[in-house]
Design a protein around this motif. Sequence first.
Motif, PDB file in Angstrom:
ATOM      1  N   UNK A 310      12.323 -75.655  31.111  1.00  0.00           N
ATOM      2  CA  UNK A 310      11.507 -75.777  29.909  1.00  0.00           C
ATOM      3  C   UNK A 310      11.200 -74.393  29.334  1.00  0.00           C
ATOM      4  N   UNK A 311      10.930 -73.429  30.194  1.00  0.00           N
ATOM      5  CA  UNK A 311      10.732 -72.051  29.752  1.00  0.00           C
ATOM      6  C   UNK A 311      12.023 -71.495  29.165  1.00  0.00           C
ATOM      7  N   UNK A 312      13.146 -71.744  29.840  1.00  0.00           N
ATOM      8  CA  UNK A 312      14.431 -71.214  29.391  1.00  0.00           C
ATOM      9  C   UNK A 312      14.806 -71.762  28.016  1.00  0.00           C
ATOM     10  N   UNK A 313      14.601 -73.058  27.807  1.00  0.00           N
ATOM     11  CA  UNK A 313      14.944 -73.649  26.508  1.00  0.00           C
ATOM     12  C   UNK A 313      13.962 -73.203  25.419  1.00  0.00           C
ATOM     13  N   UNK A 314      12.715 -72.937  25.799  1.00  0.00           N
ATOM     14  CA  UNK A 314      11.771 -72.391  24.824  1.00  0.00           C
ATOM     15  C   UNK A 314      12.201 -70.996  24.386  1.00  0.00           C
ATOM     16  N   UNK A 315      12.665 -70.181  25.315  1.00  0.00           N
ATOM     17  CA  UNK A 315      13.162 -68.849  24.962  1.00  0.00           C
ATOM     18  C   UNK A 315      14.385 -68.934  24.057  1.00  0.00           C
ATOM     19  N   UNK A 316      15.272 -69.881  24.326  1.00  0.00           N
ATOM     20  CA  UNK A 316      16.434 -70.070  23.457  1.00  0.00           C
ATOM     21  C   UNK A 316      16.018 -70.397  22.028  1.00  0.00           C
ATOM     22  N   UNK A 317      15.105 -71.360  21.900  1.00  0.00           N
ATOM     23  CA  UNK A 317      14.758 -71.892  20.581  1.00  0.00           C
ATOM     24  C   UNK A 317      13.760 -71.044  19.816  1.00  0.00           C
ATOM     25  N   UNK A 318      12.798 -70.448  20.518  1.00  0.00           N
ATOM     26  CA  UNK A 318      11.716 -69.730  19.836  1.00  0.00           C
ATOM     27  C   UNK A 318      11.925 -68.221  19.813  1.00  0.00           C
ATOM     28  N   UNK A 340      25.232 -66.073  25.257  1.00  0.00           N
ATOM     29  CA  UNK A 340      25.193 -67.527  25.167  1.00  0.00           C
ATOM     30  C   UNK A 340      23.798 -68.032  25.524  1.00  0.00           C
ATOM     31  N   UNK A 341      23.500 -69.241  25.092  1.00  0.00           N
ATOM     32  CA  UNK A 341      22.179 -69.828  25.307  1.00  0.00           C
ATOM     33  C   UNK A 341      21.925 -70.050  26.792  1.00  0.00           C
ATOM     34  N   UNK A 342      20.691 -69.803  27.187  1.00  0.00           N
ATOM     35  CA  UNK A 342      20.288 -70.057  28.572  1.00  0.00           C
ATOM     36  C   UNK A 342      20.843 -69.073  29.574  1.00  0.00           C
ATOM     37  N   UNK A 384       5.251 -75.939  23.594  1.00  0.00           N
ATOM     38  CA  UNK A 384       6.213 -75.786  22.495  1.00  0.00           C
ATOM     39  C   UNK A 384       7.266 -76.882  22.589  1.00  0.00           C
ATOM     40  N   UNK A 385       7.366 -77.717  21.567  1.00  0.00           N
ATOM     41  CA  UNK A 385       8.152 -78.941  21.668  1.00  0.00           C
ATOM     42  C   UNK A 385       9.450 -78.933  20.872  1.00  0.00           C
ATOM     43  N   UNK A 386       9.601 -78.041  19.912  1.00  0.00           N
ATOM     44  CA  UNK A 386      10.805 -78.058  19.067  1.00  0.00           C
ATOM     45  C   UNK A 386      12.037 -77.621  19.852  1.00  0.00           C
ATOM     46  N   UNK A 387      13.117 -78.361  19.700  1.00  0.00           N
ATOM     47  CA  UNK A 387      14.368 -78.041  20.374  1.00  0.00           C
ATOM     48  C   UNK A 387      15.553 -78.254  19.426  1.00  0.00           C
ATOM     49  N   UNK A 388      15.610 -77.518  18.315  1.00  0.00           N
ATOM     50  CA  UNK A 388      16.746 -77.710  17.404  1.00  0.00           C
ATOM     51  C   UNK A 388      18.090 -77.442  18.064  1.00  0.00           C
ATOM     52  N   UNK A 389      18.112 -76.537  19.053  1.00  0.00           N
ATOM     53  CA  UNK A 389      19.381 -76.206  19.704  1.00  0.00           C
ATOM     54  C   UNK A 389      19.873 -77.296  20.646  1.00  0.00           C
ATOM     55  N   UNK A 390      19.096 -78.365  20.810  1.00  0.00           N
ATOM     56  CA  UNK A 390      19.617 -79.521  21.543  1.00  0.00           C
ATOM     57  C   UNK A 390      20.672 -80.270  20.739  1.00  0.00           C
ATOM     58  N   UNK A 391      20.662 -80.052  19.431  1.00  0.00           N
ATOM     59  CA  UNK A 391      21.626 -80.706  18.542  1.00  0.00           C
ATOM     60  C   UNK A 391      22.925 -79.903  18.533  1.00  0.00           C
TER      61      UNK A 391
END
Length: 464
Positions: A310-318, A340-342, A384-391
């Motif tokens: 969850x921290x890693x994906x927050x860093x990617x997105x935010x 690359x992401x993550x 932090x809930x937004x995850x546009x990079x999941x798309x």
Amino acid sequence: MNPLFLLHGNDPALKCLWTNSLIRHGTHLPKSLSKDTVIIQWDNETRVSAEYKVLNSAHFTEKAADKEFMIKSLNHQGIHVQTPSSQNIYLQVFLVPVFHLRVLALYRCSLHTENILYPQSEVNFDLRNRQHRLISRYAIRAIYALGLDYGVVKVGLISARKCTVLDVIPTPKLDHNMRELFSKAICLYHGELIEERKRTNEALLGLDVEFLLRNDKGKITFASNFFNRRGKVGCDSVVNGNKWIFPIAELRPNPSKIPKQLTINIFKLMHFAQEQINDPSIEWLAGGMPVKGLPLGGHIHMSQIWLNSFLLRALDNYLTLPIMLLEDRTSLLRRPKYGFLGDFRTQTHGGFEYRSLPSWIVSPKITKGVLTLTRLIANHYWDLKSRPLNDETIQVHFYNGNKEELYPYVEKIWSELEGLDSYASYSKDLQSFKKQLFEKRSWDEQLDIRTSWRVPPFDTLPYK
């Protein structure tokens, strides 16, 4: 409060996943389940509300099980995948069970086996072994890139430095050994989650950030001409043919919990580096790839905080997504091999480094903005809930550098950040960063960064 719930399909063969632990479990979510609960979804097709944090949600599990989607998704993220037309010859093939950013074991299997359940033998997994590190990083990266948190990855080793993903099984059917591995991993995760939720201290931030030296003839001057490999100012290597060379300079300032102090530490090291170089005619270049073939990184270190997805994906997105909008076009050439992401790496001291970013020391304003944004994310990532990079479409825009398509998502992200209780206390240090971001002004990787940092011979320039 028990912060974990295992949502399963009631398969008797997987019973040890919940009987060997103290976590709650069931085939349906209780109506009274707190929104702070993390849900591990295993062999269950329930569509869980986005309000919850879920490991292997049904949405991503279904997508990953589609082989055509899996190949396409991993390929555009720079992960080699075997396709029906692949003609690779493999030295060895491994099955790699992964749970939450960790490899649980390595199993060697037949080159020709199609059955993922029955590996030939377990390998004595050792991260000091270069091949084991390569295979484990690739397996973790494949799981993460597909939006998953666990699964079994089949990896083919092509050479000492190259491997290929042969298959990803998001919800594997487990034999006895793998059932025990995943059961223990879930118990460990449960304990780590409890400890993180009790944590009150802020993460300690550090970094190693790179730059290049260019002489007055436009040629790269090796950092090893001035610095040792180790130390607060050092140099980093790249492979040139069969030998290692050290063209990249690296700043490694003292860590701090305060972004402004960390920025000051960088500034002091720059003055020390200039004294060591003692040649005002040599320019300093930062960014992602100011010189073709020499990608640069700005790795942020974190300790006293739990490394979790969850921290890693927050860093990617935010963090990484907004910074991409500031990058020069040449910076985009790093990806997807680098940046690359993550992208993360654990450290022996117990922390980790986040490695997705380019070298962001192009100016003090951007540097202070990056570090302040990192602090804000580290303090609030759970909210932090937004995850546009999941798309997958947004991922393609990110890797292709299609900035215009991404600005609306970053605007939404920034609005969410501004809604945080502590944003006001950081807003002054983020103001210049935000202004440059939404004025759509990219940095210029060909400019000497000493100018904006007022490092000699530019130390007498007035501030703008």
